[in-house]
Write a protein that holds these residues in place. Structure first.
Motif, mmCIF file in Angstrom:
data_model
loop_
_atom_site.group_PDB
_atom_site.id
_atom_site.type_symbol
_atom_site.label_atom_id
_atom_site.label_comp_id
_atom_site.label_asym_id
_atom_site.label_seq_id
_atom_site.Cartn_x
_atom_site.Cartn_y
_atom_site.Cartn_z
ATOM 1 N N LEU A 192 3.477 -11.598 -6.835
ATOM 2 C CA LEU A 192 3.386 -10.733 -5.676
ATOM 3 C C LEU A 192 3.239 -9.282 -6.086
ATOM 4 O O LEU A 192 3.857 -8.831 -7.055
ATOM 5 C CB LEU A 192 4.641 -10.856 -4.798
ATOM 6 N N SER A 193 2.442 -8.566 -5.327
ATOM 7 C CA SER A 193 2.337 -7.114 -5.469
ATOM 8 C C SER A 193 2.777 -6.473 -4.165
ATOM 9 O O SER A 193 2.321 -6.863 -3.090
ATOM 10 C CB SER A 193 0.889 -6.706 -5.769
ATOM 11 N N PHE A 194 3.689 -5.518 -4.254
ATOM 12 C CA PHE A 194 4.125 -4.761 -3.088
ATOM 13 C C PHE A 194 3.300 -3.473 -3.033
ATOM 14 O O PHE A 194 3.541 -2.546 -3.808
ATOM 15 C CB PHE A 194 5.623 -4.464 -3.181
ATOM 16 N N PRO A 195 2.321 -3.419 -2.131
ATOM 17 C CA PRO A 195 1.371 -2.305 -2.137
ATOM 18 C C PRO A 195 1.990 -0.968 -1.713
ATOM 19 O O PRO A 195 3.073 -0.921 -1.148
ATOM 20 C CB PRO A 195 0.300 -2.739 -1.129
ATOM 21 N N GLN A 196 1.234 0.070 -1.982
ATOM 22 C CA GLN A 196 1.525 1.438 -1.533
ATOM 23 C C GLN A 196 2.865 1.964 -2.041
ATOM 24 O O GLN A 196 3.513 2.770 -1.381
ATOM 25 C CB GLN A 196 1.510 1.512 0.004
ATOM 26 N N GLN A 197 3.258 1.592 -3.241
ATOM 27 C CA GLN A 197 4.532 2.064 -3.770
ATOM 28 C C GLN A 197 4.493 3.543 -4.136
ATOM 29 O O GLN A 197 5.544 4.188 -4.245
ATOM 30 C CB GLN A 197 4.952 1.215 -4.969
ATOM 31 N N ASP A 198 3.299 4.101 -4.295
ATOM 32 C CA ASP A 198 3.161 5.528 -4.582
ATOM 33 C C ASP A 198 2.813 6.328 -3.332
ATOM 34 O O ASP A 198 2.526 7.521 -3.416
ATOM 35 C CB ASP A 198 2.091 5.757 -5.656
ATOM 36 N N SER A 199 2.816 5.663 -2.185
ATOM 37 C CA SER A 199 2.505 6.381 -0.951
ATOM 38 C C SER A 199 3.498 5.995 0.139
ATOM 39 O O SER A 199 4.692 6.234 0.014
ATOM 40 C CB SER A 199 1.066 6.115 -0.520
ATOM 41 N N TRP A 200 3.036 5.312 1.200
ATOM 42 C CA TRP A 200 3.919 5.080 2.342
ATOM 43 C C TRP A 200 4.771 3.823 2.238
ATOM 44 O O TRP A 200 5.695 3.637 3.014
ATOM 45 C CB TRP A 200 3.110 5.063 3.640
#
Length: 354
Positions: free
Chosen positions: A256-264
């Motif tokens: 699994l990848s948890f998206p947008q960890q550097d943004s929202w």
């Protein structure tokens, strides 16, 4: 759709459970006592889990309030309540996804509830701004991928699903699915309509096959080599890690990848509940929703589903330790997912996402 009830509750609707037919006040009082000793609650639920049956039983045992529950899809329950009108017996509505909860509210089928306990335990962005519904468990819509074919940095944003590098590698379920509609509802607000539509068109261009199946089917398709990436709610993946041998073998081929960890942060949604607009047992309905926000209610609500309890300090279901311990999740007004729902479907339709 069918009603299900405990024996005591069923007696209420089957005329005193065979009590004597005499005219004495004693007999009438006895029949009334057997039929409904302390209260009744009618639950309309779009969930279908065995653990919910245990949940209802525990609430009955602790409060003496008998529960009748009616389980069906959210759309079917909504139409049933519309047909029942002011005479609907529904007290509590339980449904997954803020988008479906919005549909009940928008149809005038819920009423606002003021509860100091719920206001204290449920964070503001996880409840309706007008208090028509309260989130009780949360889920994240994340990217599942084949680590043998895709590097983690290739799928660390939702935008990556539109990258030309993933042409022919993307599996998806239908655009009409509420999970995809709600994700698009957030992207519309975050990116703007035009950019969100461009994203959808590019994702369609990357499809490995026409949209089909549920979230579990997307994971199985990746494991079978039919595609490399897909969108899923986290709990489907977690449940497969504890499922049949075939499911465990499939899910172990994916990550699994948890998206947008550097943004929202990753898109988050809820399972929630509200009080029906014409609830005949309003106080019991509020008591039940408050109970679901308690220690026992939170555990039973999430132990089988593998959703994440929403109340701070609640016990985590087995298997959630497979998720990253410190992922960032989106803090987004969930009512906007419903408000943007029609536009989300229109965008998917124009993009050819069937």
């Amino acid at each position: 759709m069918k009603w299900y009830a405990s024996l005591a509750t069923a007696c209420v609707f089957l005329a005193a459970c065979g009590a004597p037919s005499g005219d004495s006040g004693e007999s009438e009082a006895a029949a009334e006592s057997v039929a409904e000793p302390t209260g009744l609650l009618n639950v309309y639920s779009a969930r279908h889990y065995d653990s919910d049956k245990e949940l209802y039983k525990r609430f009955e045992d602790e409060t003496g309030i008998r529960i009748r529950f009616r389980e069906s899809g959210a759309a079917e329950l909504l139409e049933a309540m519309k047909a029942e009108g002011d005479n609907s017996p529904a007290d509590v509505i339980i449904s997954s996804d803020a988008g479906t909860l919005y549909r009940f509210k928008d149809a005038g089928l819920m009423q606002p509830v003021e509860s100091e306990l719920l206001a204290t335990r449920i964070p503001e962005h996880f409840r309706d701004p007008d208090n028509h519904w309260y989130g009780l468990a949360k889920r994240l819509r994340v990217i599942v991928y084949d680590p043998a074919r895709v590097e983690p940095e290739q799928v660390d944003e939702y935008a990556d699903l539109a990258s030309a590098n993933l042409e022919g590698d993307v599996c998806m379920r239908s655009s009409t699915n509420i999970y995809n509609l709600s994700l698009m509802g957030e992207l519309i607000d975050r990116l703007g309509k035009d950019t969100a539509e461009a994203w959808a068109r590019s994702v369609v261009a990357n499809f490995a096959r026409p949209p089909q199946g549920g979230d579990t089917g997307q994971i199985e398709a990746i494991a079978a080599g039919q595609c490399s990436v897909a969108l899923v709610n986290h709990y489907y993946w977690v449940r497969m890690t504890q499922g049949s041998d075939a499911q465990r073998k499939s899910v172990e081929k994916t990550m699994l990848s948890f998206p947008q960890q550097d943004s929202w942060g990753a898109h988050v949604n809820v399972t929630g509940a509200g009080v029906a607009a014409h609830a005949p047992h309003k106080e019991a309905a509020i008591q039940f929703i408050e109970w679901l926000a308690g220690e026992e209610g939170q555990f039973l609500l999430t132990t089988e589903t593998k959703e994440i309890p929403l109340v701070a300090g609640a016990e985590m279901p087995e298997g959630l330790d497979r998720l990253p311990p410190d992922f960032k999740e989106s803090v987004f007004p969930l009512n906007k997912l419903g408000e943007n729902q029609a536009e989300a479907q229109a965008i998917y339709d124009r993009a050819g996402w069937n």
